[in-house]
Design a protein around this motif. Structure first.
Motif, mmCIF file in Angstrom:
data_model
loop_
_atom_site.group_PDB
_atom_site.id
_atom_site.type_symbol
_atom_site.label_atom_id
_atom_site.label_comp_id
_atom_site.label_asym_id
_atom_site.label_seq_id
_atom_site.Cartn_x
_atom_site.Cartn_y
_atom_site.Cartn_z
ATOM 1 N N LEU A 167 0.816 -1.215 0.000
ATOM 2 C CA LEU A 167 0.000 0.000 0.000
ATOM 3 C C LEU A 167 0.854 1.271 0.000
ATOM 4 N N ALA B 211 -4.096 7.745 -1.132
ATOM 5 C CA ALA B 211 -4.753 6.439 -1.055
ATOM 6 C C ALA B 211 -4.677 5.704 -2.387
ATOM 7 N N GLN C 275 -6.822 -2.175 4.881
ATOM 8 C CA GLN C 275 -7.149 -0.914 4.218
ATOM 9 C C GLN C 275 -7.547 0.148 5.246
ATOM 10 N N GLU C 276 -8.295 -0.269 6.278
ATOM 11 C CA GLU C 276 -8.655 0.683 7.329
ATOM 12 C C GLU C 276 -7.417 1.147 8.080
#
Length: 224
Positions: A23, A137, A106-107
């Motif tokens: 990420l 993001a 993801q959170e």
């Protein structure tokens, strides 16, 4: 952005490190409280993820020690301690966020980005300077509405400069933002990335401060 992960569970730590790297985070992983405290004292991290049940030194003691010494790194506590008194204690000691395991990756990433934004006084997820819009993001960049393709390092460098718009960052500070442990950094790597960003986004966005470093200008320079 560079992140410190303090987690003693090898399976969970490996999964978090791999997932956060996918990420866009540069992750340094330590497995005990003494190592976590040492890294927070000696390295420049954008944010830290701290387990409480660490060997050698409990996570709460680590957090209390670094806050007592004025270390401002945003810290997200990620722990199995889920009682309300535990959450209150963690936040009162100095945590910026408190999340109970398990957590959606993801959170977790979104919470970490929010902590970094708040630490830099940036209320919005997307960052804008002149005609450039960066979405952390989605890891996308637009110039005057047109998508621009950047390498991973170019994106991370632009992100660091936009978070610190108007502030001069030295080459050493930029390297700390871009590279985690074990990376060989070429002596001119930052200069090469700056050159590529100027070629793709225009020469007026990033200014050289001779002998000091680089600064991103939020507003375009006015003509004399």
């Amino acid at each position: 952005m560079r992140l410190l992960l303090a987690e003693d569970d090898p399976l969970l730590g490996d999964g978090l490190q791999a997932g956060l790297r996918q990420l866009g985070f540069q992750v340094d992983w330590v497995r005990d409280g003494l190592a976590a405290e040492r890294e927070l004292r000696t390295q420049a991290y954008a944010v830290a993820v701290l387990d409480l049940g660490l060997p050698l030194k409990d996570g709460l003691a680590v957090l209390a020690a670094v806050r007592r010494d004025g270390i401002p790194t945003p810290v997200l506590v990620l722990t199995a301690r889920d009682s309300v008194p535990d959450r209150i204690q963690g936040l009162d000691v100095g945590a910026d966020d408190y999340v109970v395991k398990p957590v959606d990756l993801q959170e977790l990433a979104a919470r970490l980005r929010a902590l970094v934004r708040r630490a830099h006084g940036q209320p919005q997820e997307c960052l804008q300077a002149q005609d450039v819009v960066l979405d952390p993001a989605a890891r996308t960049v637009r110039l005057a509405g047109t998508w621009v393709t950047l390498s991973t390092r170019e994106f991370d460098l632009l992100h660091a400069l936009m978070l610190n718009a108007g502030r001069v960052l030295s080459r050493e500070q930029i390297e700390q933002h871009l590279y985690s442990w074990g990376h060989e950094v070429d002596s001119n790597a930052v200069e090469v990335h700056i050159h590529h960003l100027r070629r793709k986004l225009g020469s007026g966005l990033i200014q050289t401060v001779r002998g000091v470093g680089y600064v991103l200008q939020r507003e375009a320079p006015t003509s004399p």
